[in-house]
Design a protein around this motif. Structure first.
Motif, PDB file in Angstrom:
ATOM      1  N   ASN A 190       0.765  -1.486   0.690  1.00 17.32           N
ATOM      2  CA  ASN A 190       0.455  -0.140  -0.093  1.00 17.32           C
ATOM      3  C   ASN A 190       0.639   1.539   0.274  1.00 17.32           C
ATOM      4  O   ASN A 190       2.222   1.223   0.086  1.00 17.32           O
ATOM      5  CB  ASN A 190      -0.812  -0.200   1.139  1.00 17.32           C
ATOM      6  N   CYS A 191       0.593   2.310   0.396  1.00 13.64           N
ATOM      7  CA  CYS A 191       1.029   3.603  -0.353  1.00 13.64           C
ATOM      8  C   CYS A 191       0.529   4.862   0.271  1.00 13.64           C
ATOM      9  O   CYS A 191      -1.251   4.828  -0.269  1.00 13.64           O
ATOM     10  CB  CYS A 191       1.057   3.816  -2.329  1.00 13.64           C
ATOM     11  N   PRO A 192       0.781   5.362   0.476  1.00 16.20           N
ATOM     12  CA  PRO A 192       0.469   6.650   1.087  1.00 16.20           C
ATOM     13  C   PRO A 192       0.019   8.046   0.120  1.00 16.20           C
ATOM     14  O   PRO A 192      -1.179   8.401   0.827  1.00 16.20           O
ATOM     15  CB  PRO A 192       1.362   7.237   2.439  1.00 16.20           C
ATOM     16  N   ASP A 208      -2.979   8.474  -3.090  1.00 19.36           N
ATOM     17  CA  ASP A 208      -4.448   8.015  -2.989  1.00 19.36           C
ATOM     18  C   ASP A 208      -5.071   8.443  -4.753  1.00 19.36           C
ATOM     19  O   ASP A 208      -5.929   9.450  -5.143  1.00 19.36           O
ATOM     20  CB  ASP A 208      -5.065   8.867  -2.256  1.00 19.36           C
ATOM     21  N   CYS A 209      -4.459   7.850  -5.858  1.00 18.33           N
ATOM     22  CA  CYS A 209      -4.470   7.712  -6.922  1.00 18.33           C
ATOM     23  C   CYS A 209      -5.911   7.179  -7.304  1.00 18.33           C
ATOM     24  O   CYS A 209      -6.114   5.543  -6.892  1.00 18.33           O
ATOM     25  CB  CYS A 209      -4.254   7.350  -7.874  1.00 18.33           C
ATOM     26  N   SER A 210      -6.646   8.016  -7.243  1.00 19.74           N
ATOM     27  CA  SER A 210      -8.450   7.385  -8.005  1.00 19.74           C
ATOM     28  C   SER A 210      -8.828   6.335  -8.697  1.00 19.74           C
ATOM     29  O   SER A 210      -9.399   5.224  -8.446  1.00 19.74           O
ATOM     30  CB  SER A 210      -8.925   8.138  -8.855  1.00 19.74           C
ATOM     31  N   TYR A 211      -6.926   5.692  -9.566  1.00 18.13           N
ATOM     32  CA  TYR A 211      -7.804   4.306 -10.759  1.00 18.13           C
ATOM     33  C   TYR A 211      -6.624   3.421  -9.569  1.00 18.13           C
ATOM     34  O   TYR A 211      -6.590   2.720 -10.913  1.00 18.13           O
ATOM     35  CB  TYR A 211      -6.788   5.214 -12.331  1.00 18.13           C
ATOM     36  N   CYS A 212      -5.645   3.767  -8.640  1.00 12.60           N
ATOM     37  CA  CYS A 212      -4.769   2.155  -8.502  1.00 12.60           C
ATOM     38  C   CYS A 212      -4.959   1.087  -8.025  1.00 12.60           C
ATOM     39  O   CYS A 212      -6.727   1.336  -7.584  1.00 12.60           O
ATOM     40  CB  CYS A 212      -4.450   3.525  -7.358  1.00 12.60           C
ATOM     41  N   PHE A 213      -4.663   0.296  -8.887  1.00  9.57           N
ATOM     42  CA  PHE A 213      -5.179  -1.294  -8.460  1.00  9.57           C
ATOM     43  C   PHE A 213      -5.254  -1.527  -7.090  1.00  9.57           C
ATOM     44  O   PHE A 213      -6.274  -2.366  -7.193  1.00  9.57           O
ATOM     45  CB  PHE A 213      -5.033  -1.558  -9.596  1.00  9.57           C
ATOM     46  N   THR A 248       8.157   5.480  -8.596  1.00  6.57           N
ATOM     47  CA  THR A 248       7.340   6.568  -7.804  1.00  6.57           C
ATOM     48  C   THR A 248       6.487   7.705  -8.324  1.00  6.57           C
ATOM     49  O   THR A 248       6.855   7.637  -9.776  1.00  6.57           O
ATOM     50  CB  THR A 248       8.521   7.724  -6.379  1.00  6.57           C
ATOM     51  N   LYS A 249       5.822   8.715  -7.715  1.00  9.54           N
ATOM     52  CA  LYS A 249       5.414   9.476  -8.459  1.00  9.54           C
ATOM     53  C   LYS A 249       5.831  10.326  -7.242  1.00  9.54           C
ATOM     54  O   LYS A 249       4.869  11.834  -7.014  1.00  9.54           O
ATOM     55  CB  LYS A 249       3.267   9.188  -7.938  1.00  9.54           C
ATOM     56  N   THR A 250       5.680  10.357  -6.203  1.00  5.35           N
ATOM     57  CA  THR A 250       7.011  11.677  -5.113  1.00  5.35           C
ATOM     58  C   THR A 250       8.761  12.301  -5.528  1.00  5.35           C
ATOM     59  O   THR A 250       9.056  12.033  -6.648  1.00  5.35           O
ATOM     60  CB  THR A 250       7.404  10.903  -3.971  1.00  5.35           C
TER      61      THR A 250
HETATM   62  S1  SF4 Z   1      -0.792   4.580  -8.365  1.00  9.39           S
HETATM   63 FE1  SF4 Z   1       0.850   4.226  -7.522  1.00  9.39          FE
HETATM   64  S2  SF4 Z   1       1.040   6.333  -6.427  1.00  9.39           S
HETATM   65 FE2  SF4 Z   1      -0.948   6.215  -6.130  1.00  9.39          FE
HETATM   66  S3  SF4 Z   1      -1.805   5.558  -4.709  1.00  9.39           S
HETATM   67 FE3  SF4 Z   1      -1.397   3.021  -6.137  1.00  9.39          FE
HETATM   68  S4  SF4 Z   1       0.701   3.056  -5.716  1.00  9.39           S
HETATM   69 FE4  SF4 Z   1       0.303   4.977  -4.989  1.00  9.39          FE
END
Ligand code: SF4
Length: 366
Positions: free
Chosen positions: A95-97, A99-104, A179-181
């Motif tokens: 998991n990930c802090p 929050d992308c709306s499409y995240c699988f 990453t997206k950071t």
């Molecule tokens: S798509 Fe990537 S960056 Fe976005 S919430 Fe999911 S794991 Fe995190």
């Protein structure tokens, strides 16, 4: 710390680990810390009851525990139905802090949404050494950004530094930090010796604003790519998910122009592309968590693999435009498609996809 946490749980036996020590040192004082036994660990990972958004709440609950199953596995997106890039996944967190709306992960981790980081992550190095011992000269691309973002929270876990130290000394391994950071501070004073690439998923501003909550802006991701390039890392970019909204082609081409102004094409190790795809369950979860997101409401069709996708001609047209724009920039950048059948690959690149091992090798060596 760049993301908020509501609580931290530490499994018995992990309290003295390097990971727990680093996290506790960096944690704001007002975040409660609870020590839990084995059975309670499972409970702490589960969706909280009595909250409106259990998945979102899980992202703010950090659980430090031992991983009891192997760390290394083939990419879960791989399938005989799709052209495959030969990627190996190292699961050091789940998991990930952001929050992308499409995240699988909203579907994949629906039953275990806590943000878990594995205290025994250095045990994964033994698995990697066993892989190398049987490699027979092959080179592997190994990434940590499949079930988590590779660098989110790196400022408190410091895991990237252990990984870079390890991979820098292994000739037939390439590490991909995806990453997206723009959390790159830990990377800048290390020498990756050509064996670490950092990759960013890039989306136009419209997608970033509507759908990629808590991520760094596209401009900040591109600036971070320039900084790690200057520090000796390789870089790559993922246009995935590629979303076929009105004006998508114009926006993606503008994004590529902005990228190439900062990172010249010959310095890009590879690009990947993959259209937005959602199982019915994921689409339901995403639309219910983000009902106002226009990117989740485009016209789509249930494809043969059981996922909703934009119509094939629309995907082909978008892929083709992006490939053309990179070609016009004047350098051959290796490219692959994620979770698309060989027929789509052939249409976009004019040739059948190579075998997964061959593509994996090519992307790993750069
Ligand atoms: S798509 Fe990537 S960056 Fe976005 S919430 Fe999911 S794991 Fe995190």
């Amino acid at each position: 710390m760049k993301f908020d946490l509501d609580s931290v749980f530490i499994e018995h036996g992990c309290a003295d680990s390097a990971l727990a020590t680093r996290v506790l040192r960096a944690l704001p004082r007002d975040v409660p810390v609870t020590h839990v036994g084995d059975n309670e660990t499972r409970e702490a990972a589960r969706p909280a009851s009595g909250v409106i958004d259990p998945f979102g709440a899980g992202k703010r609950r950090l659980l430090i525990a031992r991983r009891k199953t192997p760390f290394l596995m083939p990419c879960p997106a791989g399938s005989s139905k799709f052209a495959c890039c030969g990627y190996l996944v190292l699961t050091l967190a789940s998991n990930c802090p952001m929050d992308c709306s499409y995240c699988f992960l909203q579907e994949y981790l629906a039953d275990n949404p806590a943000f878990q980081v594995y205290a025994n992550f250095t045990d994964s190095f033994d698995e990697l050494d066993r892989l190398c011992a049987n490699a027979h000269g092959r080179t592997f691309r190994v990434g940590t950004g499949e079930l988590a973002d590779s660098l989110a929270f790196d400022s408190i876990t410091g895991i990237s530094r252990d990984l870079i130290d390890f991979f820098a000394s292994r000739e037939n391994l390439t590490l991909e930090l995806k990453t997206k950071t723009d959390e790159i501070e830990n990377l800048l004073d290390l020498d990756p010796r050509g064996r670490v690439l950092v990759s960013w998923t890039l989306s136009p501003d419209a997608v970033y604003r509507s759908s990629e909550h808590l991520t760094a802006s596209p401009a900040a991701r591109i600036a971070a790519a320039r900084a790690v390039l200057d520090a000796g890392y390789r870089v790559a970019f993922h246009f995935d998910p590629l979303i076929a909204y009105l004006d998508a082609e114009r926006d993606y081409l503008q994004l590529i122009d902005e990228l190439l102004e900062v990172v010249p094409p010959k310095q890009i190790s590879f690009i990947s592309m993959g259209g937005l795809r959602m199982t019915p369950r994921l689409r339901g979860a995403a639309r219910s968590r983000f009902p106002a997101d226009p990117m989740l409401c485009g016209e789509d069709v249930l494809a043969a693999d059981g996922r909703f996708r934009a119509f094939t001609p629309l995907r082909l047209s978008l892929y083709g435009s992006l490939v053309d724009r990179f070609k016009k920039a004047g350098a051959e950048i290796p490219a692959y498609l994620c979770m698309e059948p060989a027929s789509v690959h052939e249409h976009v690149f004019g040739a059948a996809p190579a075998k997964a091992a061959t593509i994996g090798e090519r992307l790993a060596r750069g």
